[in-house]
Design a protein around this motif. Sequence first.
Motif, PDB file in Angstrom:
ATOM      1  N   GLU A 107      15.904  -3.823 -46.540  1.00 26.39           N
ATOM      2  CA  GLU A 107      16.711  -4.942 -46.762  1.00 26.39           C
ATOM      3  C   GLU A 107      17.564  -5.528 -45.760  1.00 26.39           C
ATOM      4  N   ASP A 124      15.643  -7.144 -43.128  1.00 29.62           N
ATOM      5  CA  ASP A 124      15.348  -8.628 -43.609  1.00 29.62           C
ATOM      6  C   ASP A 124      16.168  -9.500 -43.393  1.00 29.62           C
ATOM      7  N   HIS A 125      17.458  -9.112 -43.507  1.00 26.24           N
ATOM      8  CA  HIS A 125      18.709 -10.031 -43.473  1.00 26.24           C
ATOM      9  C   HIS A 125      19.242 -10.087 -41.806  1.00 26.24           C
ATOM     10  N   GLN A 126      18.577  -9.431 -40.999  1.00 25.21           N
ATOM     11  CA  GLN A 126      19.367  -9.454 -39.633  1.00 25.21           C
ATOM     12  C   GLN A 126      19.372 -10.832 -39.192  1.00 25.21           C
ATOM     13  N   ALA A 177      19.668 -13.811 -40.663  1.00 25.15           N
ATOM     14  CA  ALA A 177      20.629 -14.609 -41.182  1.00 25.15           C
ATOM     15  C   ALA A 177      22.218 -14.071 -40.726  1.00 25.15           C
ATOM     16  N   ILE A 178      22.119 -12.405 -40.811  1.00 22.63           N
ATOM     17  CA  ILE A 178      23.842 -12.097 -40.219  1.00 22.63           C
ATOM     18  C   ILE A 178      23.854 -12.733 -38.853  1.00 22.63           C
TER      19      ILE A 178
END
Length: 124
Positions: A77, A80-82, A84-85
């Motif tokens: 998870e 998956d957000h790398q 966006a970060i």
Amino acid sequence: MENLNFDNDSIVDPKDAEIDELRKQLELANRRDELKAEQLDQLGDAVMGLIGDKVEALADSVASREVERALDDYEIEIWDHQDAIGEMIDERLPEGLDDESRADDLKAAIKEVLAGATLTMDIE
């Protein structure tokens, strides 16, 4: 004076004798149940003595596997957000700066975010 010679059995209600007999049967049944409960506890203790270590090892194995699976899912998870970060970090930093300036701006942005945060740490 009245005649005090009378038959005691004639004043005793037959239901009293029946009630007394039922109470004796109840006491006997309760004692039997207590004995069976004790025997069942002893059997349970004997069974756990034989398989207790195996059950504990199996439980530890299942728990470890589930913890590892949950951690793997958590890591997936995060990845998956790398993007966006990374975009959120880039939005806070001015464009066109060299790496050293970007590092200083990144430190300032981190301080800004952490200034309003409450952190709790466990040190083992």
